[in-house]
Design a protein around this motif. Sequence first.
Motif, PDB file in Angstrom:
ATOM      1  N   LEU A 134      63.511  56.826  51.753  1.00  0.00           N
ATOM      2  CA  LEU A 134      62.681  55.803  52.213  1.00  0.00           C
ATOM      3  C   LEU A 134      63.693  54.658  52.655  1.00  0.00           C
ATOM      4  O   LEU A 134      64.541  54.204  51.678  1.00  0.00           O
ATOM      5  CB  LEU A 134      61.841  55.403  50.855  1.00  0.00           C
ATOM      6  N   LEU A 135      63.438  54.205  53.699  1.00  0.00           N
ATOM      7  CA  LEU A 135      64.033  52.945  54.268  1.00  0.00           C
ATOM      8  C   LEU A 135      63.195  51.780  54.534  1.00  0.00           C
ATOM      9  O   LEU A 135      62.378  51.799  55.405  1.00  0.00           O
ATOM     10  CB  LEU A 135      64.908  53.477  55.391  1.00  0.00           C
ATOM     11  N   ASP A 216      73.444  51.520  61.232  1.00  0.00           N
ATOM     12  CA  ASP A 216      73.966  51.052  59.697  1.00  0.00           C
ATOM     13  C   ASP A 216      72.818  51.477  58.709  1.00  0.00           C
ATOM     14  O   ASP A 216      73.233  52.120  57.544  1.00  0.00           O
ATOM     15  CB  ASP A 216      74.086  49.525  59.371  1.00  0.00           C
ATOM     16  N   GLY A 217      71.556  51.262  58.946  1.00  0.00           N
ATOM     17  CA  GLY A 217      70.420  51.630  58.162  1.00  0.00           C
ATOM     18  C   GLY A 217      70.133  53.021  57.845  1.00  0.00           C
ATOM     19  O   GLY A 217      70.196  53.596  56.709  1.00  0.00           O
ATOM     20  N   LEU A 218      70.404  53.882  58.853  1.00  0.00           N
ATOM     21  CA  LEU A 218      70.155  55.251  58.906  1.00  0.00           C
ATOM     22  C   LEU A 218      71.509  55.947  58.116  1.00  0.00           C
ATOM     23  O   LEU A 218      71.297  56.860  57.123  1.00  0.00           O
ATOM     24  CB  LEU A 218      70.145  55.979  60.306  1.00  0.00           C
ATOM     25  N   ASN A 219      72.678  55.439  58.124  1.00  0.00           N
ATOM     26  CA  ASN A 219      73.738  55.914  57.619  1.00  0.00           C
ATOM     27  C   ASN A 219      73.571  55.323  56.204  1.00  0.00           C
ATOM     28  O   ASN A 219      74.012  56.409  54.900  1.00  0.00           O
ATOM     29  CB  ASN A 219      75.118  55.275  57.900  1.00  0.00           C
ATOM     30  N   ALA A 220      73.279  54.153  55.606  1.00  0.00           N
ATOM     31  CA  ALA A 220      73.056  53.982  54.227  1.00  0.00           C
ATOM     32  C   ALA A 220      72.014  54.771  53.464  1.00  0.00           C
ATOM     33  O   ALA A 220      72.354  54.988  52.458  1.00  0.00           O
ATOM     34  CB  ALA A 220      72.592  52.369  54.097  1.00  0.00           C
ATOM     35  N   VAL A 221      70.975  54.963  54.065  1.00  0.00           N
ATOM     36  CA  VAL A 221      69.960  55.651  53.478  1.00  0.00           C
ATOM     37  C   VAL A 221      70.234  57.362  53.301  1.00  0.00           C
ATOM     38  O   VAL A 221      70.140  57.832  52.248  1.00  0.00           O
ATOM     39  CB  VAL A 221      68.329  55.543  54.027  1.00  0.00           C
ATOM     40  N   THR A 222      71.099  57.730  54.425  1.00  0.00           N
ATOM     41  CA  THR A 222      71.476  59.040  54.303  1.00  0.00           C
ATOM     42  C   THR A 222      72.338  59.154  52.984  1.00  0.00           C
ATOM     43  O   THR A 222      72.542  59.926  52.461  1.00  0.00           O
ATOM     44  CB  THR A 222      72.381  59.248  55.495  1.00  0.00           C
TER      45      THR A 222
END
Length: 260
Positions: A134-135, A216-222
Amino acid sequence: MARYPFTCALVTGASSGIGHEIAVQLGMSGVSLVVVARRGDRLEELAARFKNVEVLVADLLTDAGLSSVEARISDTTKTPIDLVVNNAGFGTSGLVQDLDVDRLTNEIRLNVVALTRLSHAAITAMIPRGRGYLLNVSSVASFQAGPRLAVYSATKAYVTSFTEALHEELRGTGVRVTALCPGLTRTEFQSVSNTEGFATQYPNFAWLNPTEVARDGLNAVTHGKALSIPGAIYKGLSAVSGITPRGLARRIASLTIRRH
Ligand SMILES: NC(=O)c1ccc[n+]([C@@H]2O[C@H](COP(=O)([O-])OP(=O)(O)OC[C@H]3O[C@@H](n4cnc5c(N)ncnc54)[C@H](OP(=O)(O)O)[C@@H]3O)[C@@H](O)[C@H]2O)c1
């Protein structure tokens, strides 16, 4: 091309700006998509560009729109959604007494109520599967009060606080929860939120582009991070604001978000 652990992602506000970029980056990586917004023509353009894109035209300010997205997140007859991105949102600049209170109410309904309902739908579907992501798109505006963006900053303070709490609550469940907190990013946000004056008030180096914010957001949630703050300048400012006395931070914010 980035590789992500998601099979099917639902992205709200995919018709423009940061949400559009998130959808594009996922589409380029071969992730199936459910794209949500009011402007169906923009969503159809995404569907024409990538394989396996479901278009879900919905106004998240209506009960019917919100229910249709909740239903898709919970639907077990279609490809299960393992990433939900709550990105749709808007702001309103100006002194509170000068602003339309119905617009401010809708801002709270979209940025807070819709995001909370869709987060609830996402985690209740994901927890039994022992896996999911969940982002929630917040803002650096969530870190201190924002005079002349008072309601917007308050809604984003809710988003960051709610998302950080969920991150802790869901430890050990296999569901990863992240708040994406961008600074100034060139999108349609400025025209929608009447903050076009920011374009001349703030220097070029203060601006992020939606591509880096999305990445950045996709890397962080991954990677299961609680917070993503794209850009070195905003990482630094956020660290400083955390140790600045509240009164001083408030005054600085008041002087920074000027009339325009
Ligand atoms: N740009 C910035 O400087 C900045 C900084 C920090 C955080 N953010 C946050 O980033 C997120 C995305 O904003 P953005 O900058 O990409 O702005 P944007 O270009 O204006 O995109 C906003 C998106 O939200 C959708 N949306 C708005 N109202 C909706 C509704 N009632 N129902 C469904 N969808 C709706 C819009 O689609 P339709 O109009 O087609 O419905 C659009 O796709 C927001 O949460 C914003 O607060 C932006």
